[in-house]
Write a protein that holds these residues in place. Structure first.
Motif, PDB file in Angstrom:
ATOM      1  N   TYR A   8      59.726  68.410 134.010  1.00  0.00           N
ATOM      2  CA  TYR A   8      60.109  67.067 134.446  1.00  0.00           C
ATOM      3  C   TYR A   8      58.858  66.250 134.715  1.00  0.00           C
ATOM      4  CZ  TYR A   8      59.187  68.044 139.436  1.00  0.00           C
ATOM      5  OH  TYR A   8      58.597  68.338 140.624  1.00  0.00           O
ATOM      6  N   SER A   9      59.011  64.958 134.696  1.00  0.00           N
ATOM      7  CA  SER A   9      57.899  64.039 134.962  1.00  0.00           C
ATOM      8  C   SER A   9      58.026  63.488 136.373  1.00  0.00           C
ATOM      9  CB  SER A   9      57.915  62.866 133.981  1.00  0.00           C
ATOM     10  OG  SER A   9      57.654  63.319 132.687  1.00  0.00           O
ATOM     11  N   ALA A  10      56.888  63.291 137.001  1.00  0.00           N
ATOM     12  CA  ALA A  10      56.861  62.718 138.346  1.00  0.00           C
ATOM     13  C   ALA A  10      55.621  61.847 138.472  1.00  0.00           C
ATOM     14  CB  ALA A  10      56.850  63.821 139.395  1.00  0.00           C
ATOM     15  N   TRP A  11      55.635  60.988 139.456  1.00  0.00           N
ATOM     16  CA  TRP A  11      54.499  60.121 139.746  1.00  0.00           C
ATOM     17  C   TRP A  11      53.709  60.688 140.912  1.00  0.00           C
ATOM     18  CZ3 TRP A  11      52.935  56.210 136.734  1.00  0.00           C
ATOM     19  CH2 TRP A  11      53.827  55.778 135.765  1.00  0.00           C
ATOM     20  N   LEU A  12      52.403  60.565 140.825  1.00  0.00           N
ATOM     21  CA  LEU A  12      51.484  61.094 141.819  1.00  0.00           C
ATOM     22  C   LEU A  12      50.537  59.990 142.248  1.00  0.00           C
ATOM     23  CD1 LEU A  12      50.081  63.628 143.178  1.00  0.00           C
ATOM     24  CD2 LEU A  12      48.711  63.736 141.108  1.00  0.00           C
ATOM     25  N   LEU A  13      50.297  59.876 143.549  1.00  0.00           N
ATOM     26  CA  LEU A  13      49.330  58.925 144.093  1.00  0.00           C
ATOM     27  C   LEU A  13      48.076  59.713 144.459  1.00  0.00           C
ATOM     28  CD1 LEU A  13      49.047  55.923 144.968  1.00  0.00           C
ATOM     29  CD2 LEU A  13      49.700  56.673 147.247  1.00  0.00           C
ATOM     30  N   THR A  14      46.963  59.412 143.800  1.00  0.00           N
ATOM     31  CA  THR A  14      45.734  60.154 144.037  1.00  0.00           C
ATOM     32  C   THR A  14      45.053  59.694 145.330  1.00  0.00           C
ATOM     33  OG1 THR A  14      44.312  58.612 142.832  1.00  0.00           O
ATOM     34  CG2 THR A  14      45.381  60.367 141.544  1.00  0.00           C
ATOM     35  N   ARG A  15      43.980  60.369 145.691  1.00  0.00           N
ATOM     36  CA  ARG A  15      43.221  59.989 146.890  1.00  0.00           C
ATOM     37  C   ARG A  15      42.644  58.584 146.775  1.00  0.00           C
ATOM     38  NH1 ARG A  15      39.092  64.798 147.743  1.00  0.00           N
ATOM     39  NH2 ARG A  15      39.754  65.440 145.695  1.00  0.00           N
ATOM     40  N   ASN A  16      42.380  58.145 145.554  1.00  0.00           N
ATOM     41  CA  ASN A  16      41.831  56.808 145.313  1.00  0.00           C
ATOM     42  C   ASN A  16      42.923  55.778 145.089  1.00  0.00           C
ATOM     43  OD1 ASN A  16      39.223  57.816 145.462  1.00  0.00           O
ATOM     44  ND2 ASN A  16      39.236  58.370 143.304  1.00  0.00           N
ATOM     45  N   PHE A  17      44.161  56.142 145.396  1.00  0.00           N
ATOM     46  CA  PHE A  17      45.324  55.275 145.270  1.00  0.00           C
ATOM     47  C   PHE A  17      45.581  54.852 143.822  1.00  0.00           C
ATOM     48  CE2 PHE A  17      44.473  55.245 149.703  1.00  0.00           C
ATOM     49  CZ  PHE A  17      45.707  55.157 150.303  1.00  0.00           C
ATOM     50  N   GLN A  18      45.287  55.738 142.896  1.00  0.00           N
ATOM     51  CA  GLN A  18      45.648  55.529 141.503  1.00  0.00           C
ATOM     52  C   GLN A  18      46.970  56.229 141.246  1.00  0.00           C
ATOM     53  OE1 GLN A  18      42.299  57.296 139.568  1.00  0.00           O
ATOM     54  NE2 GLN A  18      41.199  55.359 139.418  1.00  0.00           N
ATOM     55  N   LEU A  19      47.795  55.633 140.416  1.00  0.00           N
ATOM     56  CA  LEU A  19      49.071  56.239 140.065  1.00  0.00           C
ATOM     57  C   LEU A  19      48.931  57.011 138.764  1.00  0.00           C
ATOM     58  CD1 LEU A  19      51.557  53.379 140.886  1.00  0.00           C
ATOM     59  CD2 LEU A  19      51.259  55.510 142.109  1.00  0.00           C
TER      60      LEU A  19
END
Length: 88
Positions: A8-19
């Motif tokens: 499945y696909s999901a969205w992730l917010l990195t430490r640098n606030f990149q999606l």
């Protein structure tokens, strides 16, 4: 994100606030609290969001909390400076 079926696909917010959109292929580590990408990277399910809008809303809430913390710390710094000025 319970009842996950792979892949499945999901969205992730990195430490640098990149999606980032990531493809998860199975459970990671020893328990079901982590999911694994095909490259072997493990992400905690609390870091993953089903939609981009959910990830953005989480990021905005996190930034608001950080701004509140900075304001609180700035007030403490100002109090310490005033106390030192009184001692001069």
């Amino acid at each position: 994100m319970s009842d996950r079926s792979y892949p499945y696909s999901a969205w992730l917010l990195t430490r640098n606030f990149q999606l980032l959109e990531v493809e998860l292929v199975g459970q990671g580590f020893a328990n079901s609290a982590y999911d694994r990408t095909d490259k072997g990277r493990n992400y905690h399910v609390d870091e993953l969001f089903l939609t981009k809008a959910e990830a953005v809303a989480f990021g905005e809430a996190k930034l608001a909390a950080l701004a509140g913390e900075l304001e609180r710390r700035q007030e403490g710094l100002l109090k310490r400076r005033l106390e030192l000025q009184r001692c001069k």
